[in-house]
Enzyme design. Structure first.
Site, PDB file in Angstrom:
ATOM      1  N   GLY A  38       0.884  -1.320  -0.173  1.00 44.16           N
ATOM      2  CA  GLY A  38      -0.139   0.111   0.050  1.00 44.16           C
ATOM      3  C   GLY A  38       0.822   1.286   0.064  1.00 44.16           C
ATOM      4  N   ASP A  45       2.970  -2.898   8.276  1.00 42.26           N
ATOM      5  CA  ASP A  45       1.943  -2.895   7.135  1.00 42.26           C
ATOM      6  C   ASP A  45       1.006  -1.997   7.450  1.00 42.26           C
ATOM      7  OD1 ASP A  45       0.513  -3.970   5.150  1.00 42.26           O
ATOM      8  OD2 ASP A  45       0.075  -5.801   5.537  1.00 42.26           O
ATOM      9  N   GLY A  46       0.538  -1.330   6.613  1.00 44.17           N
ATOM     10  CA  GLY A  46      -0.692  -0.566   6.637  1.00 44.17           C
ATOM     11  C   GLY A  46      -2.001  -1.079   6.906  1.00 44.17           C
ATOM     12  N   ASP A 103      -6.520  -0.383   6.350  1.00 44.57           N
ATOM     13  CA  ASP A 103      -7.614   0.522   5.713  1.00 44.57           C
ATOM     14  C   ASP A 103      -8.501   1.120   6.932  1.00 44.57           C
ATOM     15  OD1 ASP A 103      -7.249   0.103   2.817  1.00 44.57           O
ATOM     16  OD2 ASP A 103      -7.415  -1.940   3.298  1.00 44.57           O
ATOM     17  N   GLY A 124      -6.746  -4.977   3.017  1.00 46.62           N
ATOM     18  CA  GLY A 124      -7.146  -5.442   1.744  1.00 46.62           C
ATOM     19  C   GLY A 124      -7.583  -4.642   0.605  1.00 46.62           C
ATOM     20  N   GLY A 125      -7.508  -3.146   1.028  1.00 46.63           N
ATOM     21  CA  GLY A 125      -7.874  -2.288  -0.049  1.00 46.63           C
ATOM     22  C   GLY A 125      -7.095  -2.201  -1.138  1.00 46.63           C
ATOM     23  N   GLY A 126      -5.906  -2.732  -0.971  1.00 42.75           N
ATOM     24  CA  GLY A 126      -4.692  -2.940  -1.999  1.00 42.75           C
ATOM     25  C   GLY A 126      -4.626  -4.379  -2.730  1.00 42.75           C
ATOM     26  N   GLU A 177      -0.821 -10.798   2.917  1.00 46.09           N
ATOM     27  CA  GLU A 177      -0.528 -10.082   4.058  1.00 46.09           C
ATOM     28  C   GLU A 177      -1.023 -10.844   5.358  1.00 46.09           C
ATOM     29  OE1 GLU A 177      -1.218  -5.366   2.595  1.00 46.09           O
ATOM     30  OE2 GLU A 177      -2.926  -6.715   3.180  1.00 46.09           O
ATOM     31  N   LYS A 180      -7.628   6.674   9.581  1.00 43.54           N
ATOM     32  CA  LYS A 180      -7.778   5.236   9.523  1.00 43.54           C
ATOM     33  C   LYS A 180      -8.553   4.727  10.911  1.00 43.54           C
ATOM     34  CE  LYS A 180      -5.798   4.534   5.481  1.00 43.54           C
ATOM     35  NZ  LYS A 180      -4.566   4.052   5.186  1.00 43.54           N
TER      36      LYS A 180
HETATM   37  C1  5RP Z   1      -3.325  -3.648   0.971  1.00 40.06           C
HETATM   38  C2  5RP Z   1      -3.563  -3.373   2.387  1.00 40.06           C
HETATM   39  C3  5RP Z   1      -3.241  -1.932   2.733  1.00 40.06           C
HETATM   40  O1  5RP Z   1      -2.405  -1.807   3.677  1.00 40.06           O
HETATM   41  C4  5RP Z   1      -4.206  -0.848   2.981  1.00 40.06           C
HETATM   42  O2  5RP Z   1      -5.102  -0.969   1.755  1.00 40.06           O
HETATM   43  C5  5RP Z   1      -3.839   0.483   3.348  1.00 40.06           C
HETATM   44  O3  5RP Z   1      -3.112   0.807   2.242  1.00 40.06           O
HETATM   45  P1  5RP Z   1      -2.754   2.484   2.211  1.00 40.06           P
HETATM   46  O4  5RP Z   1      -1.509   2.802   3.111  1.00 40.06           O
HETATM   47  O5  5RP Z   1      -2.481   2.756   0.560  1.00 40.06           O
HETATM   48  O6  5RP Z   1      -3.858   3.554   2.552  1.00 40.06           O
HETATM   49  O7  5RP Z   1      -4.307  -3.861   3.272  1.00 40.06           O
HETATM   50  O8  5RP Z   1      -3.835  -4.960   0.929  1.00 40.06           O
END
Ligand code: 5RP
Length: 229
Positions: A29, A83-84, A86, A97-99, A105, A123
């Site tokens: 992400g 990790d990031g 949503d 899972g937005g990405g 992950e 968030k």
């Molecule tokens: C990817 C994810 C990302 O961590 C989530 O979508 C956050 O992304 P970003 O940092 O661009 O807001 O879960 O599957």
């Protein structure tokens, strides 16, 4: 600070938890990308790290910037994953899972002794569900699986649209070749019941509820980065 600077602030604070020689799960992400950029600067200065990426996208960025990569089969036990997310709630429950990288992950985070989430304060939520919940499903039996997810949602009193994630030229495909359903529930009062129900549906490969997985979340806001434990 603008949105990107907030992501960098969270990533910078997370980097302080990374020790020389660590086996590191690397998230996916835009926030995780900032972490990779900062990590690459330290690697260029001689800092040693063994990275396991959570997506092809992250792998490409790591290769481009010189972060040493291994597969999870090379390194099945990791020290830390950064990790990031949503969404993050006060109990460190997450929607991810937005990405589209939720399956890898979750596998990588589960193989890690610790998981630290990096995010900006937009968030943070009281109750998970404002962000559409990604549900990764097998392409075979798409309609039957989708109906099973709808029946589960209705049993749990969850309303809202469940749509298949599109891509430019057709359905979105994850790195594992699966589809994603995005479920706009609005509010998920019992995330555990939903998570348990989803894993019991055979066509569901994985879902974006990460419950009891994160050990800390570094949340960046205009007043700096703070850590939720
Ligand atoms: C990817 C994810 C990302 O961590 C989530 O979508 C956050 O992304 P970003 O940092 O661009 O807001 O879960 O599957």
């Amino acid at each position: 600070m603008d949105a990107r600077e907030l992501k960098i602030a969270a990533a910078k604070a997370a980097l302080e938890h990374v020790e020389d020689g660590m086996r590191l799960g690397i998230g996916t992400g835009s926030t995780a990308d900032e972490f990779v950029r900062l990590l690459a600067e330290k690697v260029a200065e001689g800092f040693k790290v063994q990275g396991v990426p959570t997506s092809e996208r992250t792998a490409r960025l790591c290769v481009e910037l010189g972060v040493p990569l291994y597969s999870l089969d090379d390194l099945p036990e990791l020290d830390l994953t950064i990790d990031g997310a949503d969404e993050v709630d006060n109990a460190l429950g997450l929607i991810k899972g937005g990405g589209g990288a939720l399956l890898r992950e979750k596998i990588v985070a589960s193989a890690s002794a610790r998981m630290i989430v990096i995010a900006d304060e937009t968030k943070l939520v009281d109750t998970l569900g404002r962000f559409p919940l990604p549900i990764e499903i097998a392409p075979f039996g798409l309609t039957a699986t989708r109906m099973a997810v709808e029946r589960l949602a209705s049993r749990l009193g969850l309303t809202g649209e469940i749509v298949q994630r599109p891509d430019k030229d057709g359905p979105y495909l994850t790195d594992g070749g699966h589809f994603i359903l995005d479920a706009s529930f609005g509010r998920i009062p019992d995330a555990e019941a939903l998570a348990n129900g989803l894993v019991a549906i055979p066509g569901v490969v994985e879902h974006g509820l990460f419950l009891n997985m994160a050990d800390a979340a570094i949340i960046a806001s205009q007043s700096g980065a703070r850590t939720l434990l």
